[in-house]
Each structure stands twice: as structure tokens, then as C-alpha cells.
Design a protein around this motif. Structure first.
Motif, PDB file in Angstrom:
ATOM      1  N   VAL A  36       1.234  -1.685   0.381  1.00 22.85           N
ATOM      2  CA  VAL A  36       0.151   0.092  -0.105  1.00 22.85           C
ATOM      3  C   VAL A  36       0.746   1.710  -0.081  1.00 22.85           C
ATOM      4  CG1 VAL A  36      -1.602   1.190   1.343  1.00 22.85           C
ATOM      5  CG2 VAL A  36      -1.813  -0.711   1.256  1.00 22.85           C
ATOM      6  N   LYS A  37       0.682   2.256  -1.401  1.00 20.14           N
ATOM      7  CA  LYS A  37       1.487   3.425  -1.030  1.00 20.14           C
ATOM      8  C   LYS A  37       0.890   4.731  -0.978  1.00 20.14           C
ATOM      9  CE  LYS A  37       5.768   4.034  -1.800  1.00 20.14           C
ATOM     10  NZ  LYS A  37       7.974   4.231  -1.379  1.00 20.14           N
ATOM     11  N   TYR A  38       1.411   5.158  -0.505  1.00 16.87           N
ATOM     12  CA  TYR A  38       0.531   6.650  -0.813  1.00 16.87           C
ATOM     13  C   TYR A  38       1.304   7.898  -2.174  1.00 16.87           C
ATOM     14  CZ  TYR A  38      -2.497   7.158   2.731  1.00 16.87           C
ATOM     15  OH  TYR A  38      -4.000   6.525   3.712  1.00 16.87           O
ATOM     16  N   ASN A  39       1.345   8.291  -3.277  1.00 13.95           N
ATOM     17  CA  ASN A  39       1.672   9.179  -3.882  1.00 13.95           C
ATOM     18  C   ASN A  39       2.280  10.383  -2.689  1.00 13.95           C
ATOM     19  OD1 ASN A  39      -0.435  11.375  -3.694  1.00 13.95           O
ATOM     20  ND2 ASN A  39      -0.146  11.767  -5.170  1.00 13.95           N
ATOM     21  N   LYS A  40       3.175  11.852  -2.877  1.00 17.71           N
ATOM     22  CA  LYS A  40       3.844  12.179  -2.383  1.00 17.71           C
ATOM     23  C   LYS A  40       2.917  13.075  -2.045  1.00 17.71           C
ATOM     24  CE  LYS A  40       7.552  16.371  -3.294  1.00 17.71           C
ATOM     25  NZ  LYS A  40       7.816  16.591  -4.352  1.00 17.71           N
ATOM     26  N   ASP A  41       1.720  13.706  -2.593  1.00 24.01           N
ATOM     27  CA  ASP A  41       1.242  15.322  -2.298  1.00 24.01           C
ATOM     28  C   ASP A  41       0.196  13.924  -0.832  1.00 24.01           C
ATOM     29  OD1 ASP A  41       1.649  17.044  -3.736  1.00 24.01           O
ATOM     30  OD2 ASP A  41       0.702  16.266  -5.398  1.00 24.01           O
ATOM     31  N   GLY A  42      -0.192  12.535  -1.183  1.00 24.71           N
ATOM     32  CA  GLY A  42      -0.879  12.232  -0.154  1.00 24.71           C
ATOM     33  C   GLY A  42      -2.376  11.906  -0.427  1.00 24.71           C
ATOM     34  N   ASP A  43      -2.592  12.299  -1.598  1.00 24.06           N
ATOM     35  CA  ASP A  43      -4.346  12.283  -2.528  1.00 24.06           C
ATOM     36  C   ASP A  43      -4.378  10.562  -3.448  1.00 24.06           C
ATOM     37  OD1 ASP A  43      -2.986  13.006  -4.110  1.00 24.06           O
ATOM     38  OD2 ASP A  43      -3.849  14.382  -5.564  1.00 24.06           O
ATOM     39  N   LEU A  44      -3.723   9.856  -3.488  1.00 30.61           N
ATOM     40  CA  LEU A  44      -3.724   9.333  -4.136  1.00 30.61           C
ATOM     41  C   LEU A  44      -3.055   8.060  -3.889  1.00 30.61           C
ATOM     42  CD1 LEU A  44      -2.962   9.845  -7.826  1.00 30.61           C
ATOM     43  CD2 LEU A  44      -4.714  10.204  -7.142  1.00 30.61           C
ATOM     44  N   LEU A  45      -4.004   7.303  -3.862  1.00 31.55           N
ATOM     45  CA  LEU A  45      -3.185   5.507  -2.860  1.00 31.55           C
ATOM     46  C   LEU A  45      -3.271   4.502  -4.043  1.00 31.55           C
ATOM     47  CD1 LEU A  45      -2.751   4.208  -0.234  1.00 31.55           C
ATOM     48  CD2 LEU A  45      -5.787   3.416   0.105  1.00 31.55           C
ATOM     49  N   PHE A  46      -2.405   3.143  -3.948  1.00 33.26           N
ATOM     50  CA  PHE A  46      -1.908   2.626  -5.070  1.00 33.26           C
ATOM     51  C   PHE A  46      -1.661   1.118  -4.154  1.00 33.26           C
ATOM     52  CE2 PHE A  46      -0.414   6.198  -6.717  1.00 33.26           C
ATOM     53  CZ  PHE A  46      -0.096   6.339  -8.158  1.00 33.26           C
ATOM     54  N   THR A  47      -2.231  -0.324  -4.410  1.00 34.26           N
ATOM     55  CA  THR A  47      -2.111  -1.104  -3.890  1.00 34.26           C
ATOM     56  C   THR A  47      -1.901  -2.013  -5.086  1.00 34.26           C
ATOM     57  OG1 THR A  47      -5.075  -1.036  -4.486  1.00 34.26           O
ATOM     58  CG2 THR A  47      -3.810  -0.637  -2.021  1.00 34.26           C
ATOM     59  N   ALA A  75       0.956 -12.639 -11.647  1.00 34.63           N
ATOM     60  CA  ALA A  75       1.749 -13.772 -10.971  1.00 34.63           C
ATOM     61  C   ALA A  75       1.233 -11.676  -9.511  1.00 34.63           C
ATOM     62  CB  ALA A  75       2.885 -13.220 -11.195  1.00 34.63           C
ATOM     63  N   ALA A  76       2.284 -12.113  -8.436  1.00 33.93           N
ATOM     64  CA  ALA A  76       2.143 -11.476  -7.864  1.00 33.93           C
ATOM     65  C   ALA A  76       3.265 -10.440  -7.832  1.00 33.93           C
ATOM     66  CB  ALA A  76       2.806 -12.662  -6.185  1.00 33.93           C
ATOM     67  N   VAL A  77       2.289  -9.140  -7.144  1.00 31.40           N
ATOM     68  CA  VAL A  77       2.776  -7.679  -7.183  1.00 31.40           C
ATOM     69  C   VAL A  77       3.616  -7.185  -6.436  1.00 31.40           C
ATOM     70  CG1 VAL A  77       2.904  -5.322  -7.957  1.00 31.40           C
ATOM     71  CG2 VAL A  77       1.729  -7.101  -9.554  1.00 31.40           C
ATOM     72  N   MET A  78       4.191  -7.637  -5.882  1.00 31.85           N
ATOM     73  CA  MET A  78       4.849  -7.448  -4.509  1.00 31.85           C
ATOM     74  C   MET A  78       4.835  -5.775  -3.724  1.00 31.85           C
ATOM     75  SD  MET A  78       4.792 -10.793  -3.605  1.00 31.85           S
ATOM     76  CE  MET A  78       5.514 -10.116  -1.989  1.00 31.85           C
ATOM     77  N   TYR A  79       5.402  -5.317  -5.390  1.00 31.05           N
ATOM     78  CA  TYR A  79       5.695  -3.384  -4.075  1.00 31.05           C
ATOM     79  C   TYR A  79       5.269  -2.507  -5.218  1.00 31.05           C
ATOM     80  CZ  TYR A  79       8.553   0.100  -2.498  1.00 31.05           C
ATOM     81  OH  TYR A  79       8.976   1.211  -2.160  1.00 31.05           O
ATOM     82  N   ALA A  80       5.198  -2.239  -5.634  1.00 29.90           N
ATOM     83  CA  ALA A  80       5.116  -0.415  -6.005  1.00 29.90           C
ATOM     84  C   ALA A  80       5.565   1.230  -5.777  1.00 29.90           C
ATOM     85  CB  ALA A  80       3.139  -0.119  -6.726  1.00 29.90           C
ATOM     86  N   ASP A  81       6.050   1.420  -6.786  1.00 34.25           N
ATOM     87  CA  ASP A  81       6.106   2.800  -6.487  1.00 34.25           C
ATOM     88  C   ASP A  81       6.289   4.035  -7.262  1.00 34.25           C
ATOM     89  OD1 ASP A  81       8.619   4.118  -4.727  1.00 34.25           O
ATOM     90  OD2 ASP A  81      10.140   3.793  -6.394  1.00 34.25           O
ATOM     91  N   VAL A  82       5.959   4.914  -6.385  1.00 31.74           N
ATOM     92  CA  VAL A  82       5.451   6.250  -6.806  1.00 31.74           C
ATOM     93  C   VAL A  82       6.837   7.252  -7.266  1.00 31.74           C
ATOM     94  CG1 VAL A  82       3.895   7.709  -6.775  1.00 31.74           C
ATOM     95  CG2 VAL A  82       3.649   5.096  -5.884  1.00 31.74           C
ATOM     96  N   ASN A  83       5.981   7.852  -8.641  1.00 35.16           N
ATOM     97  CA  ASN A  83       7.294   9.245  -8.191  1.00 35.16           C
ATOM     98  C   ASN A  83       6.297   9.925  -9.292  1.00 35.16           C
ATOM     99  OD1 ASN A  83       7.457   9.086 -11.008  1.00 35.16           O
ATOM    100  ND2 ASN A  83       9.452   7.493 -10.802  1.00 35.16           N
ATOM    101  N   CYS A  84       7.028  10.846  -9.406  1.00 35.09           N
ATOM    102  CA  CYS A  84       6.048  12.522 -10.207  1.00 35.09           C
ATOM    103  C   CYS A  84       6.441  12.235 -11.572  1.00 35.09           C
ATOM    104  CB  CYS A  84       7.072  13.525  -9.374  1.00 35.09           C
ATOM    105  SG  CYS A  84       6.813  14.222  -7.916  1.00 35.09           S
ATOM    106  N   GLU A  85       6.674  10.970 -12.171  1.00 39.27           N
ATOM    107  CA  GLU A  85       6.832  11.763 -13.593  1.00 39.27           C
ATOM    108  C   GLU A  85       6.295  10.748 -14.797  1.00 39.27           C
ATOM    109  OE1 GLU A  85      10.934  10.340 -14.923  1.00 39.27           O
ATOM    110  OE2 GLU A  85      11.934  11.895 -12.929  1.00 39.27           O
TER     111      GLU A  85
END
Length: 85
Positions: A36-47, A75-85
Motif C-alpha cells: 500500500v503506497k501513497y503518492n507524494k501529495d497523499g491524495d492517491l493510494l496505490f495497492t 503473478a504476484a505484484v509485491m511492490y509499487a513505487d510512485v514518482n512524479c514523472e
């Protein structure tokens, strides 16, 4: 990644600086969450999930924006990373 919901853009601006924190239930994965990962602004959530796929949500109310299929073979997605690009 291929987007499944067909929406083009987010197009939603909301001032959440004074919003009350409250739990929300996110329904959209078919297996256990792995990240579970938030973007930099905290308004979006990725799972991400053990059975594949990535979901994108509005963090203030839990509305799902999109479901992204990573590959044709689940297949299992174990991790997500969020950036501004």
C-alpha cells in the motif's frame, strides 16, 4: 501497464487539508494485499496484490480510479513505487 477502466485523467481537485481521518474499506483485489503506497501529495493510494494487478484509489474516500493489469499471466505484484514523472 494496461489500464482497464478507460478513464483518461483524474480531473478531480479537492482540498483535504482539514479532512477528518476515518477508515475506508477498499474492495478491488482478488487476493491478499502486498503493498500500500501513497503518492507524494497523499491524495492517491496505490495497492498491489498477490494475484496480480495494481489498483489506484482516491485516498480521501476510497473511490477506485483504475485497475492496472501488469501482464496476461497473473503473478504476484509485491511492490509499487510512485514518482512524479
Amino acid at each position: 501497464m494496461a489500464r482497464h477502466d478507460g478513464e483518461e485523467g483524474l480531473g478531480r481537485a479537492k482540498d483535504t487539508r482539514h479532512a477528518r481521518m476515518r477508515p475506508i474499506l477498499l474492495k478491488g483485489h482478488k487476493g491478499p494485499l502486498t503493498c500500500v503506497k501513497y503518492n507524494k501529495d497523499g491524495d492517491l493510494l496505490f495497492t498491489t496484490c498477490r494475484r496480480g494487478g495494481v489498483n489506484l484509489w482516491y485516498s480521501d474516500d476510497g473511490e477506485r480510479i483504475g485497475n492496472y493489469k501488469v501482464s496476461d499471466n497473473p503473478a504476484a505484484v509485491m511492490y509499487a513505487d510512485v514518482n512524479c514523472e
